[in-house]
Write an enzyme that holds these catalytic residues in place. Structure first.
Site, mmCIF file in Angstrom:
data_model
loop_
_atom_site.group_PDB
_atom_site.id
_atom_site.type_symbol
_atom_site.label_atom_id
_atom_site.label_comp_id
_atom_site.label_asym_id
_atom_site.label_seq_id
_atom_site.Cartn_x
_atom_site.Cartn_y
_atom_site.Cartn_z
ATOM 1 N N ARG A 30 0.850 -1.184 0.000
ATOM 2 C CA ARG A 30 0.000 0.000 0.000
ATOM 3 C C ARG A 30 0.888 1.237 0.000
ATOM 4 O O ARG A 30 1.864 1.312 0.753
ATOM 5 C CB ARG A 30 -0.903 0.028 1.240
ATOM 6 C CG ARG A 30 -2.084 -0.935 1.183
ATOM 7 C CD ARG A 30 -3.116 -0.508 0.121
ATOM 8 N NE ARG A 30 -4.272 -1.373 0.065
ATOM 9 C CZ ARG A 30 -4.427 -2.426 -0.733
ATOM 10 N NH1 ARG A 30 -3.459 -2.790 -1.567
ATOM 11 N NH2 ARG A 30 -5.543 -3.127 -0.724
ATOM 12 N N GLU B 119 -4.117 7.378 -5.371
ATOM 13 C CA GLU B 119 -4.347 6.592 -6.594
ATOM 14 C C GLU B 119 -5.686 6.971 -7.198
ATOM 15 O O GLU B 119 -6.658 7.128 -6.457
ATOM 16 C CB GLU B 119 -4.319 5.090 -6.266
ATOM 17 C CG GLU B 119 -2.937 4.638 -5.803
ATOM 18 C CD GLU B 119 -2.864 3.143 -5.480
ATOM 19 O OE1 GLU B 119 -3.823 2.412 -5.778
ATOM 20 O OE2 GLU B 119 -1.840 2.728 -4.935
ATOM 21 N N HIS C 229 -1.113 0.181 -10.095
ATOM 22 C CA HIS C 229 -1.676 -0.773 -9.128
ATOM 23 C C HIS C 229 -2.200 -2.027 -9.849
ATOM 24 O O HIS C 229 -3.390 -2.330 -9.806
ATOM 25 C CB HIS C 229 -2.795 -0.114 -8.300
ATOM 26 C CG HIS C 229 -3.050 -0.824 -6.999
ATOM 27 N ND1 HIS C 229 -3.402 -0.185 -5.833
ATOM 28 C CD2 HIS C 229 -3.010 -2.147 -6.673
ATOM 29 C CE1 HIS C 229 -3.576 -1.068 -4.868
ATOM 30 N NE2 HIS C 229 -3.341 -2.272 -5.349
HETATM 31 C C1 GLV Z 1 -4.834 -5.160 -4.042
HETATM 32 O O1 GLV Z 1 -4.207 -4.202 -3.775
HETATM 33 C C2 GLV Z 1 -5.505 -5.985 -3.076
HETATM 34 O O2 GLV Z 1 -5.560 -5.617 -1.889
HETATM 35 O O3 GLV Z 1 -6.039 -7.033 -3.476
#
Ligand code: GLV
Length: 324
Positions: A237, A266, A285
């Site tokens: 994160r 993001e 991401h």
């Molecule tokens: C992606 O970031 C997730 O938490 O699956």
């Protein structure tokens, strides 16, 4: 009557049909403040929600008084206020297993791309700069046999260690809340404190959830302890790393490069200084973003919601104490 469910992420057709077989589903485009206001009546009667993104806190729960289960299409659940869910007795389900190998692949891709400057030099080729055989200004640094430091030895950290150990002959160091016997036995991983991890790692790979304890865990002081040749990889994160401190460290040579799949904000704003730095590989991401894995996550999320609303939960529950 079927229980009412709010779906806030679109699903592949077959999974949507499966959800429809069990529930009366209202699909909305996201848990945005506008949608929460627009669908207030639907939320009043919703017993389940399924999707990803959007904040689910006490304020949201007050608008969904009948809610019994929330199913997120993700492993991370930092956008849920788990204490508030617990107080209300709302079961939270997530997808912790199906994405492990895919996210570890993404982390290895970031290791390779940032060390070998894959994105940067490919851009230079496209720009017509490859005019003669390449010299040192195109060179990167080796990955194989370098020390890979893992911060957070969960499932993903373990899968990364496997790749690095067997595929790239990399010694593995790690820091986590506790020793991980499997990592030590199978991949020769050495447990160390955070300072040692920072000082010794050639690649510092962060695979931590976002909590109060991990917020800005890596800031100016920690970056200063890293080697000038070190590369920071973050695919957990964004806010685990103080982004302003990271930008400064990348600009002044405190560290060599960064490979990032996650950011403090993001989508990453196009004005972010990170996008101007040649020593940054920035991904949108995509840790788990393959067709196969995203389908698997959606399937698990549907199964999780069905299990939670029919009282048959066996796995994937964040707050299993509520089931007792
Ligand atoms: C992606 O970031 C997730 O938490 O699956």
């Amino acid at each position: 009557m079927k229980p009412s469910v709010v779906l806030y992420k679109s699903l592949p057709d077959d999974l949507r049909q499966r959800l429809d077989q069990h529930f009366s589903v209202t699909e909305i485009s996201g848990l945005t403040p506008e949608n929460i206001a627009k669908y207030a009546e639907v939320l009043q009667s919703a017993e389940g929600i399924l999707g990803s993104g959007g904040k689910v806190d006490g304020e949201f729960l007050a608008k969904a008084p009948k809610l019994r289960a929330a199913s997120t299409v993700s492993v991370g659940y930092d956008n849920f206020d788990v204490d508030a869910l617990n107080q209300r007795g709302v079961v939270l389900m997530h997808t912790p297993t199906v994405l492990t190998e895919t996210v570890a692949d993404t982390m290895m891709a970031l290791v390779l791309a940032s060390a070998r400057r894959v994105v940067e030099v490919a851009e230079r080729v496209k720009a017509g700069e490859w005019q003669s055989s390449v010299g040192p200004d195109w060179f990167g640094i080796d990955v194989h046999h370098k020390k890979l430091g893992i911060l957070g030895m969960g499932r993903i950290g373990l899968a990364l260690a496997q790749r690095a150990h067997f595929g790239f002959s990399m010694p593995i160091l790690y820091n986590a809340r506790k020793h991980h016997e499997e990592a030590e036995q199978r991949f020769d991983a050495q447990y160390c404190d955070l300072d040692t991890l920072l000082k010794e790692s050639d690649f510092l790979c962060i695979s931590l959830p976002l909590t109060e304890q991990t917020h800005h865990l890596i800031g100016q002081e920690q970056l200063a302890k890293m080697k000038p040749s070190a590369i920071l990889i973050n695919a957990g994160r964004g806010p685990v790393v103080d982004e302003q401190a990271l930008i400064a460290a990348l600009k002044d040579g405190t560290i060599y490069a960064a490979g990032l799949d996650v950011f403090e904000q993001e989508p990453l704003p196009s004005s972010s200084p990170l996008l101007e730095l040649p020593n940054v590989v920035a991904l949108p991401h995509i840790g788990s973003a393959t067709h196969e894995t995203r389908y698997g996550m959606a399937k698990d999320a549907v199964d999780n919601l069905i299990a939670a609303l029919t009282g048959k939960v066996e796995k994937n529950c964040v707050n299993p104490q509520l089931l007792k």
